[in-house]
Write a protein that holds these residues in place. Structure first.
Motif, PDB file in Angstrom:
ATOM      1  N   ILE A 144      -7.645  -2.597   3.625  1.00  0.00           N
ATOM      2  CA  ILE A 144      -6.972  -3.242   2.494  1.00  0.00           C
ATOM      3  C   ILE A 144      -6.102  -4.401   2.965  1.00  0.00           C
ATOM      4  CG2 ILE A 144      -5.231  -2.898   0.685  1.00  0.00           C
ATOM      5  CD1 ILE A 144      -6.324  -0.011   0.446  1.00  0.00           C
ATOM      6  N   ALA A 173      -8.285   3.033   6.313  1.00  0.00           N
ATOM      7  CA  ALA A 173      -8.185   2.652   4.905  1.00  0.00           C
ATOM      8  C   ALA A 173      -7.104   1.603   4.687  1.00  0.00           C
ATOM      9  CB  ALA A 173      -7.905   3.886   4.051  1.00  0.00           C
ATOM     10  N   THR A 195     -10.624   5.026  -0.819  1.00  0.00           N
ATOM     11  CA  THR A 195      -9.188   5.261  -1.013  1.00  0.00           C
ATOM     12  C   THR A 195      -8.852   6.744  -1.166  1.00  0.00           C
ATOM     13  OG1 THR A 195      -9.571   4.647  -3.337  1.00  0.00           O
ATOM     14  CG2 THR A 195      -8.550   2.989  -1.910  1.00  0.00           C
ATOM     15  N   ILE A 197      -3.697   5.004  -1.732  1.00  0.00           N
ATOM     16  CA  ILE A 197      -4.638   5.805  -0.953  1.00  0.00           C
ATOM     17  C   ILE A 197      -4.169   7.250  -1.040  1.00  0.00           C
ATOM     18  CG2 ILE A 197      -5.484   6.288   1.390  1.00  0.00           C
ATOM     19  CD1 ILE A 197      -4.966   3.275   1.992  1.00  0.00           C
ATOM     20  N   LYS A 222      -1.898  -0.891  -4.195  1.00  0.00           N
ATOM     21  CA  LYS A 222      -3.037  -0.026  -3.899  1.00  0.00           C
ATOM     22  C   LYS A 222      -2.523   1.354  -3.514  1.00  0.00           C
ATOM     23  CE  LYS A 222      -7.098  -2.104  -4.206  1.00  0.00           C
ATOM     24  NZ  LYS A 222      -8.253  -1.518  -4.912  1.00  0.00           N
ATOM     25  N   PRO A 273      -7.089   6.465  -6.862  1.00  0.00           N
ATOM     26  CA  PRO A 273      -7.880   6.525  -5.625  1.00  0.00           C
ATOM     27  C   PRO A 273      -9.293   7.006  -5.935  1.00  0.00           C
ATOM     28  CG  PRO A 273      -5.722   7.508  -5.303  1.00  0.00           C
ATOM     29  CD  PRO A 273      -5.876   7.293  -6.782  1.00  0.00           C
ATOM     30  N   VAL A 302       0.829  -1.201   0.000  1.00  0.00           N
ATOM     31  CA  VAL A 302       0.000   0.000   0.000  1.00  0.00           C
ATOM     32  C   VAL A 302       0.868   1.258   0.000  1.00  0.00           C
ATOM     33  CG1 VAL A 302      -1.765   1.310   1.256  1.00  0.00           C
ATOM     34  CG2 VAL A 302      -1.856  -1.196   1.213  1.00  0.00           C
TER      35      VAL A 302
END
Length: 227
Positions: free
Chosen positions: A157, A153, A145, A116, A114, A139, A76
């Motif tokens: 995930i 958040a 996100t 954010i 991912k 996002p 992330v």
């Protein structure tokens, strides 16, 4: 040029149900038994949805919270103000930053699964859209996100929240675990996935929404599920 199936694959075909539908509990056992490769294979579900309404093609895109995760390690990144980078790192994000992260993305250094972003960082997204959009990494406030609650958040995930979206033919798929998962955990993830799909059924669609569903593994064959 056609490739010849391996002996391992031919042996798996002998266990095929040949279109017969079976309950999830039995299919999980068969799919796991077929995981004969040396690595921890993923267990994947694929569904065909009824998403046609007259001439309109409906897109289903939503989040599924798998109670047991899917066994994949998700890296992330958080695009945020410098004052929040420590919070992001403490929350479990592998990468956090502002101008430095924007530069890395612009240079093609995308070392995350991912992304954010805080609302204050969103103006930076204008020039990143062409890079992140095609990769499905933009996002989105709808999917949690884009938020100031970085900790929640990242946690969601990391704990098994996945995003799913159908293709142009109405197919939607996801990994719901690994061969190493106990059967009960795979069943719980399957139930969460299916319940989410049914909850997202568009009001325009009449009749059956999930037309068919199959379970398979990375190197195995698929089995049709009884719905």
């Amino acid at each position: 040029m056609k490739s010849n199936p391996s002996k391992r694959y031919k042996k798996l075909l002998e266990t095929s149900s040949k279109g017969k539908t079976e309950i999830i509990d039995e299919v999980i056992k068969k799919v796991k038994k077929n995981c004969t490769s040396k690595f921890d294979e993923s267990i994947d579900i694929s569904c065909l949805l009824n998403l046609k309404h007259k001439k309109e093609e409906i897109i289903l895109r939503t989040l599924v919270n798998l109670p047991n995760g899917n066994g994949k390690k998700i890296r992330v990144a958080v695009l945020c103000e410098e004052s929040k980078t420590k919070e992001a790192k403490d929350s479990g994000a592998e990468i956090a930053g502002f101008d430095n992260l924007v530069k890395d993305i612009t240079d093609g250094k995308i070392n995350f699964d991912k992304l954010i972003a805080t609302p204050a960082a969103m103006p930076k997204m204008g020039k990143l859209g062409k890079i992140l959009g095609p990769k499905g990494l933009m996002p989105n406030p709808k999917f949690g996100t884009v938020t100031n609650d970085i900790k929640s958040a990242v946690k969601a995930i990391k704990n098994g929240q996945i995003e799913i979206k159908n293709d142009k033919d109405g197919n939607i798929s996801a990994s719901i675990g690994k061969k190493s998962f106990p059967d009960i955990k795979l069943k719980e993830n399957y139930d969460a996935f299916m319940k989410t799909l049914l909850k997202e059924k568009p009001t325009k669609i009449k009749g059956n929404f999930i037309l068919s569903a199959y379970l398979t593994s990375t190197m195995g064959i698929s089995y049709r599920l009884k719905l």
